[in-house]
Design a protein around this motif. Structure first.
Motif, mmCIF file in Angstrom:
data_model
loop_
_atom_site.group_PDB
_atom_site.id
_atom_site.type_symbol
_atom_site.label_atom_id
_atom_site.label_comp_id
_atom_site.label_asym_id
_atom_site.label_seq_id
_atom_site.Cartn_x
_atom_site.Cartn_y
_atom_site.Cartn_z
ATOM 1 N N THR A 105 0.793 -1.307 -0.098
ATOM 2 C CA THR A 105 0.205 0.052 -0.025
ATOM 3 C C THR A 105 0.729 1.523 -0.204
ATOM 4 O O THR A 105 0.374 2.228 -0.861
ATOM 5 C CB THR A 105 -0.964 0.526 1.230
ATOM 6 N N LEU A 106 1.770 1.526 0.830
ATOM 7 C CA LEU A 106 2.768 2.323 1.182
ATOM 8 C C LEU A 106 3.298 2.225 0.005
ATOM 9 O O LEU A 106 3.918 3.757 -1.012
ATOM 10 C CB LEU A 106 3.832 2.314 1.954
ATOM 11 N N ALA A 107 3.919 2.067 -0.722
ATOM 12 C CA ALA A 107 4.526 1.941 -2.662
ATOM 13 C C ALA A 107 3.763 1.924 -3.059
ATOM 14 O O ALA A 107 3.841 2.932 -4.234
ATOM 15 C CB ALA A 107 5.442 0.056 -2.633
ATOM 16 N N ASP A 108 2.771 1.625 -3.864
ATOM 17 C CA ASP A 108 1.817 1.852 -3.939
ATOM 18 C C ASP A 108 1.198 3.388 -4.652
ATOM 19 O O ASP A 108 1.080 3.917 -5.893
ATOM 20 C CB ASP A 108 0.522 0.839 -4.329
ATOM 21 N N ARG A 109 1.224 3.956 -3.601
ATOM 22 C CA ARG A 109 0.304 5.380 -2.808
ATOM 23 C C ARG A 109 1.584 6.253 -3.114
ATOM 24 O O ARG A 109 1.280 7.642 -3.593
ATOM 25 C CB ARG A 109 0.362 5.754 -1.592
ATOM 26 N N ILE A 110 2.932 5.753 -2.732
ATOM 27 C CA ILE A 110 3.488 6.935 -2.700
ATOM 28 C C ILE A 110 4.020 6.878 -4.843
ATOM 29 O O ILE A 110 4.288 7.951 -5.503
ATOM 30 C CB ILE A 110 5.507 6.299 -2.493
ATOM 31 N N SER A 111 4.214 6.081 -5.169
ATOM 32 C CA SER A 111 4.474 6.126 -6.393
ATOM 33 C C SER A 111 3.709 6.682 -7.654
ATOM 34 O O SER A 111 3.936 7.318 -8.262
ATOM 35 C CB SER A 111 4.656 4.286 -7.309
ATOM 36 N N ALA A 112 2.136 6.519 -7.503
ATOM 37 C CA ALA A 112 1.438 7.044 -7.530
ATOM 38 C C ALA A 112 1.355 8.960 -7.906
ATOM 39 O O ALA A 112 0.819 9.096 -8.534
ATOM 40 C CB ALA A 112 -0.310 6.895 -7.096
ATOM 41 N N ILE A 113 1.932 9.203 -6.924
ATOM 42 C CA ILE A 113 2.308 10.439 -6.196
ATOM 43 C C ILE A 113 3.823 11.491 -6.684
ATOM 44 O O ILE A 113 3.219 12.384 -7.351
ATOM 45 C CB ILE A 113 2.376 10.510 -4.797
ATOM 46 N N THR A 114 3.938 10.668 -7.021
ATOM 47 C CA THR A 114 5.557 10.359 -7.661
ATOM 48 C C THR A 114 5.756 10.439 -8.541
ATOM 49 O O THR A 114 7.354 10.791 -10.056
ATOM 50 C CB THR A 114 6.886 9.946 -6.419
ATOM 51 N N GLY A 115 5.093 9.749 -9.005
ATOM 52 C CA GLY A 115 5.953 8.803 -10.586
ATOM 53 C C GLY A 115 6.981 7.789 -10.384
ATOM 54 O O GLY A 115 7.261 7.340 -11.628
ATOM 55 N N TRP A 116 7.611 7.906 -8.859
ATOM 56 C CA TRP A 116 8.646 6.858 -9.442
ATOM 57 C C TRP A 116 8.056 4.944 -9.421
ATOM 58 O O TRP A 116 6.901 4.620 -9.042
ATOM 59 C CB TRP A 116 9.021 6.560 -7.999
ATOM 60 N N LYS A 117 9.134 4.239 -10.442
ATOM 61 C CA LYS A 117 8.872 3.382 -10.189
ATOM 62 C C LYS A 117 8.610 2.262 -8.763
ATOM 63 O O LYS A 117 9.969 2.380 -8.246
ATOM 64 C CB LYS A 117 9.870 2.668 -11.176
ATOM 65 N N LYS A 118 8.170 1.254 -8.696
ATOM 66 C CA LYS A 118 8.269 0.775 -7.881
ATOM 67 C C LYS A 118 9.592 -0.809 -8.323
ATOM 68 O O LYS A 118 9.226 -1.421 -8.291
ATOM 69 C CB LYS A 118 7.134 0.049 -7.216
ATOM 70 N N ARG A 119 10.806 -0.254 -7.177
ATOM 71 C CA ARG A 119 11.674 -1.418 -7.477
ATOM 72 C C ARG A 119 11.555 -2.553 -7.308
ATOM 73 O O ARG A 119 10.333 -2.855 -6.066
ATOM 74 C CB ARG A 119 12.688 -1.510 -6.952
ATOM 75 N N GLY A 120 11.364 -3.645 -7.770
ATOM 76 C CA GLY A 120 11.018 -5.164 -7.436
ATOM 77 C C GLY A 120 9.301 -5.622 -7.065
ATOM 78 O O GLY A 120 9.217 -6.317 -6.747
ATOM 79 N N GLY A 121 8.777 -4.562 -7.478
ATOM 80 C CA GLY A 121 7.372 -4.796 -7.756
ATOM 81 C C GLY A 121 6.621 -3.586 -6.081
ATOM 82 O O GLY A 121 5.902 -3.487 -5.547
ATOM 83 N N GLY A 122 7.920 -3.508 -5.373
ATOM 84 C CA GLY A 122 7.502 -2.084 -4.638
ATOM 85 C C GLY A 122 7.940 -2.804 -2.940
ATOM 86 O O GLY A 122 8.612 -1.714 -2.137
ATOM 87 N N VAL A 123 7.631 -4.155 -2.847
ATOM 88 C CA VAL A 123 7.827 -4.593 -1.662
ATOM 89 C C VAL A 123 8.723 -6.037 -1.951
ATOM 90 O O VAL A 123 9.486 -6.389 -2.701
ATOM 91 C CB VAL A 123 7.168 -5.534 -1.229
ATOM 92 N N LYS A 124 10.279 -5.548 -1.220
ATOM 93 C CA LYS A 124 10.821 -6.623 -0.838
ATOM 94 C C LYS A 124 11.409 -7.229 0.465
ATOM 95 O O LYS A 124 11.013 -6.723 1.391
ATOM 96 C CB LYS A 124 12.497 -6.178 -1.483
ATOM 97 N N ARG A 125 12.079 -8.765 -0.079
ATOM 98 C CA ARG A 125 12.312 -9.244 1.505
ATOM 99 C C ARG A 125 13.665 -8.596 2.014
ATOM 100 O O ARG A 125 14.509 -8.190 1.468
ATOM 101 C CB ARG A 125 12.316 -10.638 1.393
ATOM 102 N N GLU A 126 13.943 -8.951 3.435
ATOM 103 C CA GLU A 126 15.456 -8.544 3.454
ATOM 104 C C GLU A 126 15.818 -9.193 2.740
ATOM 105 O O GLU A 126 17.106 -9.083 2.567
ATOM 106 C CB GLU A 126 15.320 -8.539 4.857
ATOM 107 N N SER A 127 16.422 -10.697 2.457
ATOM 108 C CA SER A 127 17.579 -11.292 2.299
ATOM 109 C C SER A 127 17.340 -10.835 0.923
ATOM 110 O O SER A 127 18.344 -10.841 0.109
ATOM 111 C CB SER A 127 16.800 -12.606 1.873
ATOM 112 N N ASP A 128 16.835 -10.028 -0.617
ATOM 113 C CA ASP A 128 16.661 -9.223 -1.335
ATOM 114 C C ASP A 128 16.874 -7.973 -1.424
ATOM 115 O O ASP A 128 17.517 -6.700 -2.102
ATOM 116 C CB ASP A 128 15.632 -9.372 -1.860
ATOM 117 N N THR A 129 18.228 -7.750 -0.009
ATOM 118 C CA THR A 129 18.282 -5.648 0.175
ATOM 119 C C THR A 129 19.636 -7.012 0.272
ATOM 120 O O THR A 129 20.123 -7.788 -0.014
ATOM 121 C CB THR A 129 18.047 -5.398 1.502
ATOM 122 N N ALA A 130 20.752 -5.322 -0.347
ATOM 123 C CA ALA A 130 22.441 -6.084 -0.305
ATOM 124 C C ALA A 130 23.252 -6.463 0.880
ATOM 125 O O ALA A 130 23.997 -7.419 1.098
ATOM 126 C CB ALA A 130 23.112 -4.369 -1.071
#
Length: 181
Positions: A105-130
């Motif tokens: 919900t956070l990723a979708d709403r903020i992306s809608a406001i800003t036009g930013w892409k949602k990296r990896g669909g917007g939600v990542k698990r911690e193991s998918d981080t650096a």
């Protein structure tokens, strides 16, 4: 009984976080945390808990122990760096449906406001981080870590600066609505 909302500025004290384009992550996170907290107080009459500004993340994690229940929302604010663009919201490796839905919900709403892409669909698990494993995901609560945008991307930062008040209001509204679930 509603969930307690805890807002963390991600970096503090002598830990500046990422630094680029004249911005310091710690200062951006503290400013956004304050705007979200004020919106929760003034619009929704909710008093969120916040971390002490001088604390480094490790101190904040120690400070958190025993203060929250499994149903409470712990929301950590960060900026990404390393040459990219867009927003992402990180959830624990083993995340609840609540955490995944709140993050999306956070990723979708903020992306809608800003036009930013949602990296990896917007939600990542911690193991998918650096870092693969994040201390923020350990407290017994509903844990969300948001990477607002890329501090080293001038376009991301210009969009953020133009929309930060709206972003803060939307985050507060979403956190308030989810605190009632």
């Amino acid at each position: 009984m509603p969930r307690t909302i805890f807002l963390s500025a991600g970096h503090g004290g002598t830990d500046p976080g990422a630094v680029a384009n004249g911005y310091i992550e710690r200062d951006l996170a503290i400013e956004l945390r304050l705007m979200i907290a004020n919106e929760l107080k003034n619009t929704y009459k909710v008093e969120p808990k916040v971390d002490p500004n001088p604390n480094k993340l490790v101190q904040t994690l120690a400070w958190l122990k025993g203060k929250f229940l499994g149903k409470d929302i712990l929301f950590d604010i960060h900026w990404n760096a390393g040459g990219g663009t867009g927003i992402e919201v990180i959830v624990p490796e083993v995340s609840s449906n609540f955490e995944r839905t709140l993050a999306q919900t956070l990723a979708d709403r903020i992306s809608a406001i800003t036009g930013w892409k949602k990296r990896g669909g917007g939600v990542k698990r911690e193991s998918d981080t650096a870092r693969k494993r994040l201390g923020w995901m350990r407290p017994n609560a509903e844990n969300i870590l948001i990477e607002i945008c890329f501090i080293d991307n001038k376009t991301d930062m210009a969009v953020y600066q133009s929309n930060k008040v709206t972003i803060a209001k939307v985050i507060a509204q979403i956190l308030y609505n989810f605190s009632k679930i």
